[in-house]
Design a protein around this motif. Structure first.
Motif, mmCIF file in Angstrom:
data_model
loop_
_atom_site.group_PDB
_atom_site.id
_atom_site.type_symbol
_atom_site.label_atom_id
_atom_site.label_comp_id
_atom_site.label_asym_id
_atom_site.label_seq_id
_atom_site.Cartn_x
_atom_site.Cartn_y
_atom_site.Cartn_z
ATOM 1 N N UNK A 288 42.869 49.644 25.934
ATOM 2 C CA UNK A 288 43.821 50.010 26.787
ATOM 3 C C UNK A 288 43.567 50.320 28.312
ATOM 4 N N UNK A 289 42.402 50.854 28.550
ATOM 5 C CA UNK A 289 41.982 51.165 29.753
ATOM 6 C C UNK A 289 41.396 50.151 30.592
ATOM 7 N N UNK A 290 41.088 49.218 30.096
ATOM 8 C CA UNK A 290 40.667 48.035 30.772
ATOM 9 C C UNK A 290 41.223 46.571 30.624
ATOM 10 N N UNK A 291 42.314 46.458 29.762
ATOM 11 C CA UNK A 291 43.057 45.520 29.481
ATOM 12 C C UNK A 291 43.562 44.466 30.584
ATOM 13 N N UNK A 292 44.084 45.479 31.576
ATOM 14 C CA UNK A 292 44.731 45.076 32.836
ATOM 15 C C UNK A 292 43.624 44.223 33.881
ATOM 16 N N UNK A 293 42.478 44.413 33.619
ATOM 17 C CA UNK A 293 41.536 43.723 34.498
ATOM 18 C C UNK A 293 41.299 42.470 34.320
ATOM 19 N N UNK A 294 41.359 41.645 35.318
ATOM 20 C CA UNK A 294 41.287 40.073 35.177
ATOM 21 C C UNK A 294 39.994 39.841 35.122
ATOM 22 N N UNK A 295 39.534 38.658 34.140
ATOM 23 C CA UNK A 295 38.542 38.321 33.863
ATOM 24 C C UNK A 295 38.455 36.792 33.917
ATOM 25 N N UNK A 296 37.247 36.240 34.688
ATOM 26 C CA UNK A 296 37.004 34.947 35.011
ATOM 27 C C UNK A 296 35.796 34.489 34.099
ATOM 28 N N UNK A 297 36.109 33.428 33.553
ATOM 29 C CA UNK A 297 35.028 32.763 32.969
ATOM 30 C C UNK A 297 34.092 31.820 33.836
ATOM 31 N N UNK A 298 32.817 32.015 33.781
ATOM 32 C CA UNK A 298 32.119 31.311 34.670
ATOM 33 C C UNK A 298 31.166 30.377 33.799
#
Length: 75
Positions: free
Chosen positions: A29-39
């Motif tokens: 819940x605390x981190x699900x809003x963070x965008x994550x980019x696959x490199x």
């Protein structure tokens, strides 16, 4: 105001690979809003966004393209 953004290599370079790290962050819940980019060197963009990455950057990375993508997520 500060915003979080994470980028992970998609190949396993430690005990926790990029996919596993992304799934863990998205399930918390605390981190699900963070965008994550696959490199990755993989050219199949759709597979990464289908499994939960917010965006995809292929290698070799074009700095301007990466910067534009980061700006999209941090505005």
């Amino acid at each position: 105001d500060h915003r979080d953004l994470h980028s992970f290599p998609t190949r396993r370079s430690s005990d926790l690979g990029g996919k596993e790290a992304m799934l863990t962050l998205k399930a918390t819940a605390e981190t699900q809003h963070i965008p994550i980019i696959a490199v990755t060197g993989d050219l199949v963009k759709q597979s990464y966004t289908d499994i939960g990455f917010d965006a995809f950057v292929s290698k070799p990375i074009k700095f301007r393209s990466l910067l534009n993508l980061i700006e999209e997520f941090t505005q």
